[in-house]
Design a protein around this motif. Structure first.
Motif, PDB file in Angstrom:
ATOM      1  N   GLU A 123     -13.029 -15.934   4.200  1.00 28.78           N
ATOM      2  CA  GLU A 123     -13.378 -16.519   5.505  1.00 28.78           C
ATOM      3  C   GLU A 123     -14.786 -17.114   5.543  1.00 28.78           C
ATOM      4  OE1 GLU A 123     -11.521 -16.978   7.986  1.00 28.78           O
ATOM      5  OE2 GLU A 123      -9.814 -15.631   7.726  1.00 28.78           O
ATOM      6  N   TYR A 135       0.858  -1.180   0.000  1.00 27.14           N
ATOM      7  CA  TYR A 135       0.000   0.000   0.000  1.00 27.14           C
ATOM      8  C   TYR A 135       0.895   1.232   0.000  1.00 27.14           C
ATOM      9  CZ  TYR A 135      -4.156  -2.800   0.745  1.00 27.14           C
ATOM     10  OH  TYR A 135      -5.170  -3.694   0.569  1.00 27.14           O
ATOM     11  N   GLY A 171      -3.731  -9.909   8.588  1.00 22.52           N
ATOM     12  CA  GLY A 171      -2.959  -8.751   8.142  1.00 22.52           C
ATOM     13  C   GLY A 171      -1.865  -9.098   7.142  1.00 22.52           C
ATOM     14  N   SER A 172      -1.756 -10.358   6.741  1.00 22.17           N
ATOM     15  CA  SER A 172      -0.679 -10.742   5.812  1.00 22.17           C
ATOM     16  C   SER A 172      -1.033 -10.398   4.359  1.00 22.17           C
ATOM     17  CB  SER A 172      -0.344 -12.237   5.943  1.00 22.17           C
ATOM     18  OG  SER A 172      -1.476 -13.028   5.674  1.00 22.17           O
ATOM     19  N   SER A 229      -6.958 -10.630   1.840  1.00 21.94           N
ATOM     20  CA  SER A 229      -8.017  -9.894   1.138  1.00 21.94           C
ATOM     21  C   SER A 229      -7.416  -9.043   0.023  1.00 21.94           C
ATOM     22  CB  SER A 229      -8.782  -8.992   2.104  1.00 21.94           C
ATOM     23  OG  SER A 229      -9.320  -9.762   3.145  1.00 21.94           O
ATOM     24  N   THR A 230      -6.248  -8.496   0.279  1.00 22.73           N
ATOM     25  CA  THR A 230      -5.562  -7.685  -0.736  1.00 22.73           C
ATOM     26  C   THR A 230      -5.285  -8.530  -1.975  1.00 22.73           C
ATOM     27  OG1 THR A 230      -4.539  -6.382   1.020  1.00 22.73           O
ATOM     28  CG2 THR A 230      -3.506  -6.280  -1.155  1.00 22.73           C
ATOM     29  N   HIS A 269      -8.627 -19.212   7.814  1.00 24.59           N
ATOM     30  CA  HIS A 269      -7.788 -19.611   8.947  1.00 24.59           C
ATOM     31  C   HIS A 269      -8.193 -21.007   9.421  1.00 24.59           C
ATOM     32  CE1 HIS A 269      -6.051 -15.617   9.742  1.00 24.59           C
ATOM     33  NE2 HIS A 269      -7.245 -15.124   9.464  1.00 24.59           N
TER      34      HIS A 269
HETATM   35  N1  LIG Z   1      -6.423   0.635   1.729  1.00 21.65           N
HETATM   36  C1  LIG Z   1      -5.437   0.319   2.579  1.00 21.65           C
HETATM   37  N2  LIG Z   1      -4.435   1.195   2.837  1.00 21.65           N
HETATM   38  C2  LIG Z   1      -3.434   0.899   3.684  1.00 21.65           C
HETATM   39  N3  LIG Z   1      -3.320  -0.303   4.317  1.00 21.65           N
HETATM   40  C3  LIG Z   1      -4.280  -1.206   4.098  1.00 21.65           C
HETATM   41  C4  LIG Z   1      -5.388  -0.957   3.225  1.00 21.65           C
HETATM   42  N4  LIG Z   1      -6.170  -2.072   3.195  1.00 21.65           N
HETATM   43  C5  LIG Z   1      -5.583  -2.960   4.013  1.00 21.65           C
HETATM   44  N5  LIG Z   1      -4.459  -2.438   4.560  1.00 21.65           N
HETATM   45  C6  LIG Z   1      -3.542  -3.117   5.495  1.00 21.65           C
HETATM   46  O1  LIG Z   1      -2.868  -4.131   4.766  1.00 21.65           O
HETATM   47  C7  LIG Z   1      -2.678  -5.282   5.589  1.00 21.65           C
HETATM   48  C8  LIG Z   1      -3.277  -6.503   4.903  1.00 21.65           C
HETATM   49  O2  LIG Z   1      -4.693  -6.410   4.917  1.00 21.65           O
HETATM   50  P1  LIG Z   1      -5.607  -7.600   4.387  1.00 21.65           P
HETATM   51  O3  LIG Z   1      -7.021  -7.237   4.737  1.00 21.65           O
HETATM   52  O4  LIG Z   1      -5.293  -7.854   2.974  1.00 21.65           O
HETATM   53  O5  LIG Z   1      -5.091  -8.814   5.299  1.00 21.65           O
HETATM   54  P2  LIG Z   1      -5.759 -10.236   5.593  1.00 21.65           P
HETATM   55  O6  LIG Z   1      -4.658 -11.233   5.545  1.00 21.65           O
HETATM   56  O7  LIG Z   1      -6.930 -10.434   4.699  1.00 21.65           O
HETATM   57  O8  LIG Z   1      -6.260 -10.054   7.100  1.00 21.65           O
HETATM   58  P3  LIG Z   1      -7.420 -10.821   7.941  1.00 21.65           P
HETATM   59  O9  LIG Z   1      -7.038 -12.275   8.024  1.00 21.65           O
HETATM   60  O10 LIG Z   1      -7.361 -10.128   9.281  1.00 21.65           O
HETATM   61  O11 LIG Z   1      -8.721 -10.569   7.208  1.00 21.65           O
HETATM   62  C9  LIG Z   1      -3.317  -4.956   6.940  1.00 21.65           C
HETATM   63  O12 LIG Z   1      -2.301  -4.525   7.821  1.00 21.65           O
HETATM   64  C10 LIG Z   1      -4.268  -3.823   6.617  1.00 21.65           C
HETATM   65  O13 LIG Z   1      -4.443  -2.977   7.735  1.00 21.65           O
END
Ligand SMILES: Nc1ncnc2c1ncn2[C@@H]1O[C@H](COP(=O)(O)OP(=O)(O)OP(=O)(O)O)[C@@H](O)[C@H]1O
Length: 210
Positions: free
Chosen positions: A152, A14, A41-42, A45-46, A184
């Motif tokens: 999830e 990001y 947070g890994s 979703s991104t 998870h």
């Molecule tokens: N638009 C954004 N701008 C900045 N950081 C972001 C943005 N969207 C997500 N993040 C950060 O990027 C990291 C990864 O987020 P993501 O939601 O992809 O993780 P995740 O593995 O799906 O998490 P979880 O298992 O908790 O759903 C997190 O630290 C989140 O806070």
């Protein structure tokens, strides 16, 4: 047509943030189920967003061919509160050209796959969280999506409902979709044939050639 998604050396950061992951390589094709794993947070979703084409990677490339319809099933199901459960499944079938009767019959069959026959006439707002989420999966089946991105799916379900969802997701892949499930849940992971683990590629150091 076979759908295929290739991830080549994919990384993402990001704006102004360090890389969430780097150097991700994978080759996904129709008929496969993939568990997308990694700590909270890994970037699971991104990465789903990159696969859907909603965002572009900071490094590398995501190449999709033959993907016509993508369905995204979020953690918090959104439906039309006053519409019945079965209407949520009938609409995409009718929109695809089925008559009202044919769409109703097909919708009943799909709801049955997800053990939702009993709640078919109930309003969306009266469904439990787990029922509502399974309904969103049923709707994705009705749209004949060839790429399913599922975030999830078993987080708010009891074990029995989670088992139903895992079984159905496996069936969807067997019917030719690419199914990617951020999870998870160990049983969901083991229900998938393939695994993409973001823990393995987290903060990977870039090579000087990049
Ligand atoms: N638009 C954004 N701008 C900045 N950081 C972001 C943005 N969207 C997500 N993040 C950060 O990027 C990291 C990864 O987020 P993501 O939601 O992809 O993780 P995740 O593995 O799906 O998490 P979880 O298992 O908790 O759903 C997190 O630290 C989140 O806070």
């Amino acid at each position: 047509m076979t759908a295929r998604i290739r991830l080549a050396n994919v990384g993402y950061a990001y704006d102004g943030q360090p890389a969430l992951f780097r150097g991700l390589d994978a080759d996904l094709s129709s008929g496969q189920s993939w568990a997308l794993t990694g700590p909270s947070g890994s970037g699971k979703s991104t990465l789903l967003g990159l696969v859907a084409g909603w965002d572009v990677p900071s490094w590398g490339a995501v190449d999709a061919t033959g993907v016509r319809k993508t369905a995204w099933i979020f953690q918090n199901p959104h439906g039309q509160p006053h519409r019945t459960a079965i209407d949520h499944v009938i609409y995409p079938l009718a929109a695809a050209g089925l008559s009202r009767n044919a769409a109703s019959e097909e919708a009943e069959r799909i709801l049955d796959m997800f053990h939702l026959a009993d709640v078919a006439p109930r309003s969306f707002s009266s469904l439990s969280g787990g029922e509502a989420q399974r309904l969103m999966l049923a709707r994705a089946v009705a749209t004949k999506a060839d790429l399913l991105l599922v975030d999830e799916p078993t987080a708010q379900l009891d074990r029995a409902a989670a088992n139903v969802v895992n079984e159905v997701l496996g069936n969807l892949a067997a019917r030719g979709a690419i199914v990617i499930i951020a999870t998870h849940d160990a049983q969901t992971m083991s229900a998938c044939e393939n695994r993409l683990d973001l823990e393995q590629v987290r903060n990977r150091v870039s090579s000087p050639s990049e």
